[in-house]
Write a protein that holds these residues in place. Structure first.
Motif, mmCIF file in Angstrom:
data_model
loop_
_atom_site.group_PDB
_atom_site.id
_atom_site.type_symbol
_atom_site.label_atom_id
_atom_site.label_comp_id
_atom_site.label_asym_id
_atom_site.label_seq_id
_atom_site.Cartn_x
_atom_site.Cartn_y
_atom_site.Cartn_z
ATOM 1 N N HIS A 215 0.968 -1.272 -0.034
ATOM 2 C CA HIS A 215 -0.270 -0.085 -0.121
ATOM 3 C C HIS A 215 1.007 1.295 -0.071
ATOM 4 O O HIS A 215 0.598 2.240 -0.741
ATOM 5 N N LEU A 216 1.942 1.187 0.682
ATOM 6 C CA LEU A 216 2.839 2.345 0.692
ATOM 7 C C LEU A 216 3.480 2.826 -0.563
ATOM 8 O O LEU A 216 3.742 3.792 -0.857
ATOM 9 N N TYR A 217 3.807 1.517 -1.180
ATOM 10 C CA TYR A 217 4.432 1.668 -2.614
ATOM 11 C C TYR A 217 3.190 2.511 -3.600
ATOM 12 O O TYR A 217 3.658 3.454 -4.083
ATOM 13 N N GLU A 218 1.926 2.115 -3.431
ATOM 14 C CA GLU A 218 1.036 2.595 -4.225
ATOM 15 C C GLU A 218 0.795 4.282 -3.690
ATOM 16 O O GLU A 218 0.705 5.095 -4.652
ATOM 17 N N ILE A 219 1.007 4.593 -2.429
ATOM 18 C CA ILE A 219 0.825 5.959 -2.043
ATOM 19 C C ILE A 219 1.821 6.779 -2.529
ATOM 20 O O ILE A 219 1.644 7.660 -2.949
ATOM 21 N N ASP A 243 14.184 6.653 2.550
ATOM 22 C CA ASP A 243 13.029 5.930 3.192
ATOM 23 C C ASP A 243 12.051 5.866 1.684
ATOM 24 O O ASP A 243 11.329 5.104 1.781
ATOM 25 N N VAL A 244 11.958 7.190 1.153
ATOM 26 C CA VAL A 244 11.065 7.061 -0.084
ATOM 27 C C VAL A 244 11.610 6.201 -1.138
ATOM 28 O O VAL A 244 10.848 5.283 -1.700
ATOM 29 N N ILE A 245 12.883 6.011 -1.143
ATOM 30 C CA ILE A 245 13.223 4.902 -2.240
ATOM 31 C C ILE A 245 13.171 3.542 -1.622
ATOM 32 O O ILE A 245 12.933 2.566 -2.390
ATOM 33 N N GLY A 246 12.919 3.482 -0.210
ATOM 34 C CA GLY A 246 12.679 2.153 0.626
ATOM 35 C C GLY A 246 11.406 1.683 -0.006
ATOM 36 O O GLY A 246 10.974 0.704 -0.092
ATOM 37 N N CYS A 247 10.389 2.384 0.157
ATOM 38 C CA CYS A 247 8.898 2.536 -0.191
ATOM 39 C C CYS A 247 8.769 1.930 -1.591
ATOM 40 O O CYS A 247 7.977 1.091 -1.728
ATOM 41 N N LEU A 248 9.648 2.639 -2.567
ATOM 42 C CA LEU A 248 9.313 2.070 -3.754
ATOM 43 C C LEU A 248 10.024 0.794 -4.163
ATOM 44 O O LEU A 248 10.126 0.382 -5.396
ATOM 45 N N GLU A 249 10.606 0.292 -3.109
ATOM 46 C CA GLU A 249 11.390 -1.263 -3.419
ATOM 47 C C GLU A 249 10.195 -2.180 -3.163
ATOM 48 O O GLU A 249 10.492 -3.343 -4.027
ATOM 49 N N TYR A 250 8.978 -1.918 -2.975
ATOM 50 C CA TYR A 250 7.755 -3.018 -2.614
ATOM 51 C C TYR A 250 6.880 -2.802 -3.506
ATOM 52 O O TYR A 250 5.727 -2.519 -3.289
ATOM 53 N N ASP A 251 7.263 -3.328 -4.904
ATOM 54 C CA ASP A 251 6.408 -3.041 -6.005
ATOM 55 C C ASP A 251 5.656 -4.406 -5.874
ATOM 56 O O ASP A 251 5.993 -5.520 -5.849
ATOM 57 N N PRO A 252 4.045 -4.181 -5.798
ATOM 58 C CA PRO A 252 3.255 -5.194 -5.490
ATOM 59 C C PRO A 252 3.474 -6.471 -6.853
ATOM 60 O O PRO A 252 3.133 -7.544 -6.816
ATOM 61 N N SER A 253 3.601 -5.629 -8.088
ATOM 62 C CA SER A 253 3.723 -6.687 -9.262
ATOM 63 C C SER A 253 4.814 -7.575 -9.276
ATOM 64 O O SER A 253 5.060 -8.512 -10.263
ATOM 65 N N LEU A 254 5.907 -7.230 -8.242
ATOM 66 C CA LEU A 254 7.187 -8.121 -8.380
ATOM 67 C C LEU A 254 6.994 -9.318 -7.124
ATOM 68 O O LEU A 254 6.577 -8.785 -5.979
ATOM 69 N N SER A 255 7.495 -10.298 -7.536
ATOM 70 C CA SER A 255 7.582 -11.206 -6.358
ATOM 71 C C SER A 255 8.475 -11.100 -5.236
ATOM 72 O O SER A 255 8.378 -11.361 -4.253
#
Length: 845
Positions: A215-219, A243-255
């Protein structure tokens, strides 16, 4: 409205019907192709089927269903989302974005079917079916717009772990509407919301709450798409950016999550080649690198709906680079240390490589500056001694260092070629030719080890810019063109042509491998450019060094592209229609390699065949008399059987017409009299021409060099018309103007015996002689107007005698001026088209 790269292909009609699916005849109105947009932004065909719209319990809403016409399987099941922007294109296409980076299109066989489904979509979204896109601000009702504008703002849910899904949905639903985006951005700015979200990010990572991280990735990704500088200032601050870069590490489309932070902290190292004392500058450099990394590597490729939503991110990076360049430029100590270490022999190779790479990146950053700021930037570098530093670096053995130095040099040449020219002319006064900057560049071009010669192509482009007169300055005190070209031909041209001369000592190229052929083709390209733009500098060089003969050796190369380059070089020379060049070509029999290549090519209809025929066709059409006579007299037997084009027969016809005129002096002299009557110059024009002759001779001869090669210089004065003797002839012409009037009345009947004698004797002597010297332009035997010198060059004795006789008798028609050639040609062409009866009348008049 979003603009797709190109619409998918329309579905084709089938005359045989659509077949049976599910035991019934299918409806062609609903027949569609399903397309998805791939990563290369091309449409992929997912199959053909039939579309319907119905309520799907599982999706809790009206949906679009497409079943394959082959087996009835489900090709598409898509809920008609109230917030999704559907777009109708070309009457038979409906396009929309189903999810992140997943764009869909339905291509209908019939417009009626497309209209039906479009009405269903608009009905679900409460839109008027007359629109072409369902989610656009202008399509909202006046009441909705009024409500949006009058409402005080957007209320954000409290920033808690349990409400992350709600926050993500709010951000996603706000993106399609500009007004809602504006309100969301203001709410995020005012409440310090981003920092609170990043605190929750730490909690989610500690708890390994993958759903919360998704969810944080999407936000965070949605906040990027709000396109607000104020939000970027917060997100890219020193305390928040990782931390912003950290949020963007968790892409829901990636395993699996990416390791961007690990790369930035452990792999990517910041090197201070020269210590930076300003902490603000250092922080700005770090920030710019990380934001550039986010843009290039972290954020997913934007969908077609998001392409214009990251413009502020581009601007943020751009202005950061401008600021960095400005701060470095003002730090005099930093730049002084940089150039001192660059040129210091004690600097070790690794350190020097880092310094050069930094300078290269510094120059690359400068491309973002406005013109006036870029002026100041390059002026600063010039004052610091960037060109002498490059000269030192280019003389080193390290290939990587030299490559980076070449890139820096290209920035300087593209920005201000005059600055580079001024430097190299000044250094030529102190240094040997071998270490001149331009010669170093030429040597690197010649020694390029890349099989494709990528570096050599770049360097050749830079040399071409430097020798291009179009970008040279001319002031009241000096002319850059004259000074620089004089320098270039004296100090640099021999370095450029060395590979060409070394490879053409025999009848065929001594080295004919692909890389050598490519290099020689590059050199020929530059020499061809010089022929077109440098007038007398290149003319003296070609004739004195016998360059054209050496170039034509390359016609025997096994590489067709190189043989064509050599031919193009000669074609450019012939295109100038310069009699100096023509005499040189004839004296050295330089059509022989071309004719040989033409015969060796045989009956093949290829580029070589066409290019050679075009060259001879040009000579025929432009009626270059000296070359026409030379070709026919020396090569007619080899060419007379070529009958699939009329070029060579046309040349023969031209030659015979010239001979016919020479055998008919009465007609030719009458034309000369008429022309002098029509185009007689006044005394002032003659004085201007005399002045021009002296100026031309003085300017054209450099360092005592002659235009005729030393080996070919004639041993007596009969073969060259001295400009001074030409001047004296014109003096006599001026004095004989009064006699000209008497002449016109006295010549109404028959010609003067002295004229007949001098012309016929000159003609006979030339027609019986087969030597190449007899065909030199300006001699009576040459295919020009009799006795016409054309331009200063070789003439025979009979011409001098004839000129003397004609001036005594007042027959000034036999002495032409160079710029009368075109008028002469026009008269000759007109005369050739006269009916026989009119010609007879003219002869008897």
């Amino acid at each position: 409205a979003p603009d797709y790269p190109s619409a998918p292909p329309a579905i084709a009609s089938q005359s045989g019907g659509c077949g049976v699916a599910g035991g019934r005849m299918t409806d062609t109105r609903r027949r569609v192709k399903v397309y998805t947009l791939n990563e290369d932004r091309q449409w992929d065909d997912r199959g053909t089927g039939h579309v319907s719209s119905c309520y799907v319990e599982r999706l809790k809403g009206m949906s679009l269903l497409v079943r394959a016409e082959s087996d009835g399987s489900l090709l598409l099941e898509s809920k008609i989302n109230p917030n999704t922007a559907y777009q109708k294109q070309q009457d038979t296409l409906i396009v929309w974005s189903e999810a992140e980076n997943y764009d869909l299109a339905l291509s209908f066989q019939e417009k009626a079917g497309c209209d039906e489904i479009w009405e269903k979509i608009c009905q679900v979204q409460g839109k008027d079916p007359s629109v072409d896109i369902t989610q656009d601000l202008v399509d909202e009702s006046e009441e909705e717009r009024f409500d949006d504008m009058s409402s005080p703002g957007l209320e954000l849910p409290s920033c808690e772990l349990s409400r992350l899904e709600e926050i993500a949905e709010l951000v996603a639903s706000s993106l399609p509407s500009p007004l809602r985006r504006e309100k969301l951005a203001l709410a995020l700015e005012n409440e310090g919301y981003i920092k609170k979200l990043l605190e929750i990010f730490h909690v989610c990572e500690d708890l390994e709450n993958i759903e919360g991280l998704h969810h944080l990735y999407e936000i965070i990704k949605g906040i990027f798409l709000l396109n607000r500088t104020a939000l970027f200032e917060v997100m890219f601050s020193e305390e928040c950016i990782m931390d912003v870069i950290g949020c963007l590490e968790y892409d829901p489309s990636l395993s699996q999550s990416r390791k961007h932070r690990e790369f930035l902290t452990k792999t990517a190292k910041f090197k201070e080649v020269i210590p930076i004392s300003d902490p603000e500058l250092k922080q700005k450099i770090h920030q710019t690198y990380r934001v550039q990394y986010i843009q290039d590597m972290v954020l997913p490729t934007p969908s077609v709906f998001e392409e214009n939503m990251l413009s502020t991110l581009h601007s943020f990076i751009f202005f950061n680079k401008v600021e960095i360049v400005g701060m470095l430029q003002e730090d005099e100590k930093f730049l002084t240390d940089l150039f001192a270490q660059l040129t210091d022999e004690a600097t070790d190779e690794e350190k020097r490589q880092e310094l050069v790479n930094f300078l290269k990146e510094f120059c690359a950053f400068s491309q973002t500056l406005q013109p006036q700021n870029r002026d100041a930037f390059f002026k600063t570098l010039s004052n610091m001694g960037i060109l002498p530093a490059l000269e030192v670096i280019l003389g080193m053995d390290d290939a990587q260092v030299r490559s980076a130095a070449t890139d820096i040099f290209s920035y300087l040449v593209e920005y201000n070629p005059s600055m580079v020219r001024e430097f190299v002319m000044q250094e030529a006064q102190q240094n040997d030719d071998d270490i001149l900057l331009i010669n170093l560049i030429i040597e690197h071009m010649i020694c390029d080890t890349d099989p494709e010669l990528g570096g050599a192509v770049l360097l050749m482009g830079l040399l071409r810019t430097l020798v291009d007169p179009e970008n040279m300055l001319a002031t009241a005190n000096k002319t850059e063109k004259t000074e620089f070209l004089g320098f270039f031909y004296k100090h640099c041209m021999h370095v450029l042509t060395a590979p060409l001369l070394a490879n053409t000592t025999e009848d065929k190229p001594s080295k004919d491998d692909f890389q050598t052929a490519q290099l020689l083709a590059l050199i020929l390209e530059l020499l061809t450019f010089c022929v077109e733009h440098h007038t007398y500098h290149i003319k003296n060089y070609i004739i004195n060094k016998d360059i054209l003969r050496r170039v034509l050796v390359l016609m025997a190369s096994k590489h067709a592209f190189l043989a064509l380059c050599a031919l193009r070089f000669k074609r450019k020379i012939i295109g100038l229609k310069d009699e100096f060049y023509n005499r040189y070509i004839m004296k050295s029999f330089l059509f022989e390699p071309v004719v040989k290549a033409f015969l060796n090519n045989g009956s093949r209809y290829n580029l070589m065949n066409s290019a050679i025929i075009e060259m001879f066709e040009f000579i025929r059409v432009e009626d270059i008399k000296s070359l026409t006579a030379h070709v026919i007299e020396n090569y007619w037997k080899a060419l007379e059987d070529v009958d699939y084009v009329q070029t060579f027969k046309g040349l023969k016809l031209r030659f015979e017409q010239q001979r016919e005129r020479q055998d008919n002096p009465k007609l030719d002299s009458m034309r000369s009299i008429l022309r002098n009557h029509r185009y007689r110059r006044d005394a002032r024009t003659l004085e201007d021409e005399e002045e021009m002759w002296f100026n031309t001779d003085e300017d054209d001869m450099e360092d005592g060099e002659a235009v005729v090669p030393p080996s070919d210089k004639p041993k007596n004065d009969e073969d060259i018309m001295d400009p001074i003797s030409k001047f004296m002839e014109r003096k006599k012409l001026k004095e004989s103007e009064e006699k000209e009037v008497l002449l016109k009345t006295n010549l109404s009947g028959r010609q003067s015996p002295s004229f007949k004698l001098s012309f016929s004797s000159g003609t006979k002597s030339n027609l019986t002689s087969q030597s190449s010297a007899s065909n030199l332009p300006g001699s009576p035997g040459s295919p020009g107007s009799p006795g016409s010198p054309g331009s200063p060059g070789s003439v025979s004795k009979s011409t001098s005698q004839m000129a003397a006789i004609t001036t005594k008798g007042g027959l000034v028609g036999l002495v032409d001026y160079p710029d009368d050639d075109e008028e002469d040609d026009e008269d000759e062409d007109k005369e050739e088209t006269l009916p026989l009866s009119k010609k007879a009348k003219l002869e008897s008049s």
